[in-house]
Write a protein that holds these residues in place. Sequence first.
Motif, PDB file in Angstrom:
ATOM      1  N   TYR A 160     101.287  83.846  47.091  1.00  8.60           N
ATOM      2  CA  TYR A 160     101.587  84.838  46.060  1.00  8.60           C
ATOM      3  C   TYR A 160     100.786  84.540  44.798  1.00  8.60           C
ATOM      4  O   TYR A 160     100.262  85.456  44.139  1.00  8.60           O
ATOM      5  CB  TYR A 160     103.083  84.826  45.778  1.00  8.60           C
ATOM      6  CG  TYR A 160     103.609  86.064  45.090  1.00  8.60           C
ATOM      7  CD1 TYR A 160     103.917  87.200  45.819  1.00  8.60           C
ATOM      8  CD2 TYR A 160     103.808  86.090  43.711  1.00  8.60           C
ATOM      9  CE1 TYR A 160     104.405  88.341  45.188  1.00  8.60           C
ATOM     10  CE2 TYR A 160     104.297  87.214  43.082  1.00  8.60           C
ATOM     11  CZ  TYR A 160     104.598  88.344  43.831  1.00  8.60           C
ATOM     12  OH  TYR A 160     105.077  89.469  43.198  1.00  8.60           O
ATOM     13  N   ALA A 161     100.665  83.255  44.455  1.00  8.62           N
ATOM     14  CA  ALA A 161      99.882  82.878  43.280  1.00  8.62           C
ATOM     15  C   ALA A 161      98.411  83.239  43.463  1.00  8.62           C
ATOM     16  O   ALA A 161      97.750  83.686  42.515  1.00  8.62           O
ATOM     17  CB  ALA A 161     100.036  81.383  43.013  1.00  8.62           C
ATOM     18  N   ARG A 162      97.896  83.083  44.672  1.00 10.17           N
ATOM     19  CA  ARG A 162      96.499  83.465  44.930  1.00 10.17           C
ATOM     20  C   ARG A 162      96.329  84.971  44.800  1.00 10.17           C
ATOM     21  O   ARG A 162      95.314  85.453  44.297  1.00 10.17           O
ATOM     22  CB  ARG A 162      96.077  82.996  46.324  1.00 10.17           C
ATOM     23  CG  ARG A 162      96.048  81.491  46.481  1.00 10.17           C
ATOM     24  CD  ARG A 162      95.534  81.057  47.846  1.00 10.17           C
ATOM     25  NE  ARG A 162      95.881  79.654  48.068  1.00 10.17           N
ATOM     26  CZ  ARG A 162      96.599  79.207  49.085  1.00 10.17           C
ATOM     27  NH1 ARG A 162      97.052  80.063  49.997  1.00 10.17           N
ATOM     28  NH2 ARG A 162      96.867  77.924  49.200  1.00 10.17           N
ATOM     29  N   ARG A 164      98.145  86.937  42.879  1.00  9.00           N
ATOM     30  CA  ARG A 164      98.249  87.286  41.461  1.00  9.00           C
ATOM     31  C   ARG A 164      96.943  87.011  40.713  1.00  9.00           C
ATOM     32  O   ARG A 164      96.678  87.621  39.675  1.00  9.00           O
ATOM     33  CB  ARG A 164      99.392  86.518  40.808  1.00  9.00           C
ATOM     34  CG  ARG A 164     100.775  86.942  41.293  1.00  9.00           C
ATOM     35  CD  ARG A 164     101.860  86.309  40.475  1.00  9.00           C
ATOM     36  NE  ARG A 164     102.068  87.031  39.210  1.00  9.00           N
ATOM     37  CZ  ARG A 164     102.747  86.546  38.191  1.00  9.00           C
ATOM     38  NH1 ARG A 164     103.261  85.329  38.241  1.00  9.00           N
ATOM     39  NH2 ARG A 164     102.901  87.252  37.093  1.00  9.00           N
ATOM     40  N   ALA A 165      96.118  86.116  41.257  1.00 10.55           N
ATOM     41  CA  ALA A 165      94.803  85.891  40.650  1.00 10.55           C
ATOM     42  C   ALA A 165      93.932  87.142  40.785  1.00 10.55           C
ATOM     43  O   ALA A 165      93.083  87.410  39.929  1.00 10.55           O
ATOM     44  CB  ALA A 165      94.118  84.688  41.297  1.00 10.55           C
ATOM     45  N   PHE A 166      94.146  87.914  41.872  1.00  9.66           N
ATOM     46  CA  PHE A 166      93.448  89.189  42.045  1.00  9.66           C
ATOM     47  C   PHE A 166      94.136  90.299  41.263  1.00  9.66           C
ATOM     48  O   PHE A 166      93.487  91.199  40.723  1.00  9.66           O
ATOM     49  CB  PHE A 166      93.400  89.585  43.525  1.00  9.66           C
ATOM     50  CG  PHE A 166      92.499  88.734  44.372  1.00  9.66           C
ATOM     51  CD1 PHE A 166      91.120  88.868  44.318  1.00  9.66           C
ATOM     52  CD2 PHE A 166      93.026  87.786  45.234  1.00  9.66           C
ATOM     53  CE1 PHE A 166      90.285  88.091  45.103  1.00  9.66           C
ATOM     54  CE2 PHE A 166      92.207  87.005  46.025  1.00  9.66           C
ATOM     55  CZ  PHE A 166      90.825  87.153  45.961  1.00  9.66           C
ATOM     56  N   ASP A 167      95.466  90.264  41.248  1.00 12.96           N
ATOM     57  CA  ASP A 167      96.267  91.344  40.661  1.00 12.96           C
ATOM     58  C   ASP A 167      97.329  90.748  39.736  1.00 12.96           C
ATOM     59  O   ASP A 167      98.492  90.589  40.139  1.00 12.96           O
ATOM     60  CB  ASP A 167      96.922  92.170  41.768  1.00 12.96           C
ATOM     61  CG  ASP A 167      95.908  92.846  42.669  1.00 12.96           C
ATOM     62  OD1 ASP A 167      95.450  93.937  42.304  1.00 12.96           O
ATOM     63  OD2 ASP A 167      95.567  92.270  43.718  1.00 12.96           O
ATOM     64  N   PRO A 168      96.964  90.384  38.507  1.00 11.32           N
ATOM     65  CA  PRO A 168      97.901  89.706  37.595  1.00 11.32           C
ATOM     66  C   PRO A 168      99.154  90.498  37.272  1.00 11.32           C
ATOM     67  O   PRO A 168     100.151  89.918  36.830  1.00 11.32           O
ATOM     68  CB  PRO A 168      97.057  89.480  36.332  1.00 11.32           C
ATOM     69  CG  PRO A 168      95.638  89.553  36.799  1.00 11.32           C
ATOM     70  CD  PRO A 168      95.627  90.537  37.930  1.00 11.32           C
ATOM     71  N   ALA A 169      99.138  91.814  37.473  1.00 12.61           N
ATOM     72  CA  ALA A 169     100.304  92.631  37.116  1.00 12.61           C
ATOM     73  C   ALA A 169     101.458  92.468  38.095  1.00 12.61           C
ATOM     74  O   ALA A 169     102.578  92.929  37.828  1.00 12.61           O
ATOM     75  CB  ALA A 169      99.901  94.108  37.039  1.00 12.61           C
ATOM     76  N   GLU A 172     106.642  88.136  39.095  1.00  8.66           N
ATOM     77  CA  GLU A 172     106.983  86.858  39.707  1.00  8.66           C
ATOM     78  C   GLU A 172     108.055  87.056  40.779  1.00  8.66           C
ATOM     79  O   GLU A 172     108.778  88.053  40.784  1.00  8.66           O
ATOM     80  CB  GLU A 172     107.470  85.881  38.641  1.00  8.66           C
ATOM     81  CG  GLU A 172     106.390  85.470  37.649  1.00  8.66           C
ATOM     82  CD  GLU A 172     106.878  84.403  36.695  1.00  8.66           C
ATOM     83  OE1 GLU A 172     108.051  84.001  36.807  1.00  8.66           O
ATOM     84  OE2 GLU A 172     106.078  83.972  35.839  1.00  8.66           O
ATOM     85  N   ARG A 280      92.052  91.762  50.517  1.00 16.21           N
ATOM     86  CA  ARG A 280      91.448  91.557  49.203  1.00 16.21           C
ATOM     87  C   ARG A 280      90.381  90.461  49.216  1.00 16.21           C
ATOM     88  O   ARG A 280      89.504  90.442  48.363  1.00 16.21           O
ATOM     89  CB  ARG A 280      92.519  91.182  48.169  1.00 16.21           C
ATOM     90  CG  ARG A 280      93.477  92.296  47.797  1.00 16.21           C
ATOM     91  CD  ARG A 280      92.771  93.511  47.200  1.00 16.21           C
ATOM     92  NE  ARG A 280      91.914  93.165  46.067  1.00 16.21           N
ATOM     93  CZ  ARG A 280      92.296  93.128  44.801  1.00 16.21           C
ATOM     94  NH1 ARG A 280      93.549  93.415  44.499  1.00 16.21           N
ATOM     95  NH2 ARG A 280      91.445  92.839  43.832  1.00 16.21           N
TER      96      ARG A 280
END
Length: 307
Positions: A160-162, A164-169, A172, A280
């Motif tokens: 999930y953290a990886r 969010r690196a592509f899609d910060p929005a 959590e 992605r």
Amino acid sequence: MTDGPAEHSAQASAAAELAAERGWQTPRPLARGVEFVVFATTAPHLGDVVLRVPRARVFQTANNVGVSAERLLEQEYVLGHWLRDRGFPVAEPVELLGGRDGIPVLVSRFVESDGSAPHWEQFGALLARLHQAGPPDFVPVLQYGLELPELIARRLPERYARLRAFDPAIPEIPAAPEISDRLRAASSGRSLMHLDPRRQNLLCRSRRVAALIDWSNTLIGDPRMELARLTEYAAIEENGLDAPSILRGYSAVAGPPARSPAADLLYRLDTAVMLALVFRSVAPDPLLGHAQVDRVLALTKEMETVW
């Protein structure tokens, strides 16, 4: 799914060199995926066989970091015999060999397929029998020695953290201890799961499954994870699945799965995040990548109502 010419040439060269050493016919490309390329050839005293050749000795992807190709092929070999001995349709493994530049190659018997889709309720019944067979006496490679609740609690936040690196929005999700607690409380047993139930992994003749192939993603744990993954896979048209019919066939053998909204959502989210990272990063596809990120967002929103 495509690959670069140099990458494909390296796998073809490894297969051709191995075939030449053994006096087999020149291999021809049969299938290719994210991590493996498969070739078909004919070998004296064996007949038609397939060669499963990895794209790398160690896989480094957004979903699987530092995973040994040799260990995955060893798993395919051992599990193939375990399943065959229990009457499940598989491509029988013959031998695990060291190929060009030390790249491992798995040799399995060729399974004839007419390209038909299976009777989906029969496939659901097959999955139910698999889950009822009891787990084999080994730990799957991607399980890392953990029970399923602890595995999902570790890998879901990491993946999930990886993403969010592509899609910060992306919002959590719950912390790892909360995830493992929910999954332990809801677990309905320990079953062997295939966990890549796409149409492409079903070799069929006259609409009957002749072999369920590619056991790289297999895990042992709550069989509801398989059903959650299957339902998420079915939303992608190219996977070619009829989820309602599969679930009917499954329920006819094993009964309807007990519901646990939080656990089911976590298993679905684990699948959706994995697919989003595939589209992605691992095998980029803008349309599917966008759709899978939307799916992740929808599941996190739904989780707010059951958490």
